[in-house]
Scaffold this motif. Structure first.
Motif, PDB file in Angstrom:
ATOM      1  N   SER A  35       0.544   5.571   1.083  1.00 11.64           N
ATOM      2  CA  SER A  35      -0.297   6.493   1.842  1.00 11.64           C
ATOM      3  C   SER A  35       0.380   7.849   1.959  1.00 11.64           C
ATOM      4  O   SER A  35       1.610   7.939   1.976  1.00 11.64           O
ATOM      5  N   SER A  36      -0.435   8.886   2.068  1.00 15.80           N
ATOM      6  CA  SER A  36       0.080  10.234   2.303  1.00 15.80           C
ATOM      7  C   SER A  36      -1.026  11.063   2.946  1.00 15.80           C
ATOM      8  O   SER A  36      -2.184  10.642   2.987  1.00 15.80           O
ATOM      9  N   ARG A  37      -0.629  12.249   3.433  1.00 17.08           N
ATOM     10  CA  ARG A  37      -1.617  13.149   4.024  1.00 17.08           C
ATOM     11  C   ARG A  37      -1.025  14.550   4.067  1.00 17.08           C
ATOM     12  O   ARG A  37       0.131  14.724   4.443  1.00 17.08           O
ATOM     13  N   ASP A  87       2.703  15.450   0.837  1.00 16.15           N
ATOM     14  CA  ASP A  87       2.682  14.908   2.197  1.00 16.15           C
ATOM     15  C   ASP A  87       3.198  15.964   3.178  1.00 16.15           C
ATOM     16  O   ASP A  87       4.057  16.781   2.843  1.00 16.15           O
ATOM     17  N   ALA A 120       0.848  -1.197   0.000  1.00 16.85           N
ATOM     18  CA  ALA A 120       0.000   0.000   0.000  1.00 16.85           C
ATOM     19  C   ALA A 120       0.880   1.242   0.000  1.00 16.85           C
ATOM     20  O   ALA A 120       2.048   1.180   0.392  1.00 16.85           O
ATOM     21  N   ASN A 167       4.308   5.881   4.687  1.00 13.99           N
ATOM     22  CA  ASN A 167       3.995   6.204   3.290  1.00 13.99           C
ATOM     23  C   ASN A 167       3.949   4.959   2.421  1.00 13.99           C
ATOM     24  O   ASN A 167       3.174   4.902   1.460  1.00 13.99           O
ATOM     25  N   GLY A 216      -1.135   2.659   6.473  1.00 13.34           N
ATOM     26  CA  GLY A 216      -1.294   4.089   6.696  1.00 13.34           C
ATOM     27  C   GLY A 216      -1.596   4.457   8.133  1.00 13.34           C
ATOM     28  O   GLY A 216      -1.388   5.593   8.547  1.00 13.34           O
ATOM     29  N   SER A 226      -2.062   9.306  11.400  1.00 14.25           N
ATOM     30  CA  SER A 226      -2.273   8.334  10.330  1.00 14.25           C
ATOM     31  C   SER A 226      -2.273   9.034   8.976  1.00 14.25           C
ATOM     32  O   SER A 226      -2.508  10.235   8.882  1.00 14.25           O
ATOM     33  N   LYS A 227      -1.994   8.252   7.936  1.00 13.94           N
ATOM     34  CA  LYS A 227      -2.019   8.749   6.565  1.00 13.94           C
ATOM     35  C   LYS A 227      -3.111   7.999   5.802  1.00 13.94           C
ATOM     36  O   LYS A 227      -3.549   6.930   6.223  1.00 13.94           O
ATOM     37  N   THR A 228      -3.527   8.567   4.686  1.00 13.14           N
ATOM     38  CA  THR A 228      -4.624   8.004   3.904  1.00 13.14           C
ATOM     39  C   THR A 228      -4.090   7.148   2.758  1.00 13.14           C
ATOM     40  O   THR A 228      -3.330   7.647   1.922  1.00 13.14           O
ATOM     41  N   PRO A 229      -4.470   5.870   2.714  1.00 10.78           N
ATOM     42  CA  PRO A 229      -4.047   5.021   1.593  1.00 10.78           C
ATOM     43  C   PRO A 229      -4.598   5.547   0.265  1.00 10.78           C
ATOM     44  O   PRO A 229      -5.680   6.125   0.216  1.00 10.78           O
ATOM     45  N   GLY A 230      -3.819   5.337  -0.798  1.00  9.79           N
ATOM     46  CA  GLY A 230      -4.239   5.792  -2.117  1.00  9.79           C
ATOM     47  C   GLY A 230      -3.811   4.832  -3.205  1.00  9.79           C
ATOM     48  O   GLY A 230      -3.212   3.785  -2.937  1.00  9.79           O
TER      49      GLY A 230
END
Length: 179
Positions: A8-10, A34, A6, A85, A80, A16-20
């Protein structure tokens, strides 16, 4: 070879970071968009100490195998959630020496700078989780399991399913230390 499970960034400073579907790694900066992207430190406690320090924590990687271990202990952790990341599989990140380069997908390359030092925010996410991300080796030394930090050497897009190729540095190898 390992693989990317996975990405992830935010934008803002959140635990926490958001999976994408993909992230873009930018040379010398980190993950595009990020909160931790930049040449100098972005982690708030480090900025307070010295905002001119180089950012050795541009990209945070965690091995998915840690999540399986944590689930067996009653924790629910998904990609995430711990602020990483890149979630990896099939590579013992913690056993790699400092300076190891990871080739992610077709063009991105990161160089491992050290270990993530787990902080109390992990316990704010789930009570008792910080202790679960720490261990002791046979000699009684502290083992930090919350992933590794890296800098971007070559930019590129990284997606779930991408392969990861490990390139070890020249010997003598230096063990990972917290950064």
């Amino acid at each position: 070879m390992g693989s990317v499970v996975a990405v992830s960034s935010r934008v803002g400073h959140h635990f926490s970071k958001t999976p994408g579907l993909s992230i873009r790694l930018l040379k010398g900066l980190g993950v595009a968009g990020d909160a931790h992207m930049g040449e100098s430190v972005k982690h708030r406690s480090r900025v307070r100490k010295d905002p001119t320090q180089p950012n050795l924590r541009q990209v945070h990687l965690i091995h998915a195998e840690l999540f399986y271990e944590l689930r067996a202990r009653g924790f629910v952790v998904e990609p995430g959630d711990l602020g990483e990341n890149v979630t990896t599989s099939g590579i013992d990140l913690l056993a790699l020496p400092s300076g190891t380069r990871l080739h992610l997908g077709s063009s991105a390359v990161v160089e491992i700078t050290g270990l993530r030092n787990p902080c109390i925010q992990i316990d704010h996410f789930q009570k008792g989780l910080m202790a679960a991300t720490l261990d002791r080796d046979a000699e009684g030394n502290l083992v930090r399991k919350a992933g590794v930090m890296s800098i971007v050497i070559s930019e590129g897009d990284v997606r779930p399913g991408d392969t990861i190729r490990v390139e070890l540095p020249a010997e003598p190898h230096r063990p990972l230390r917290p950064v």
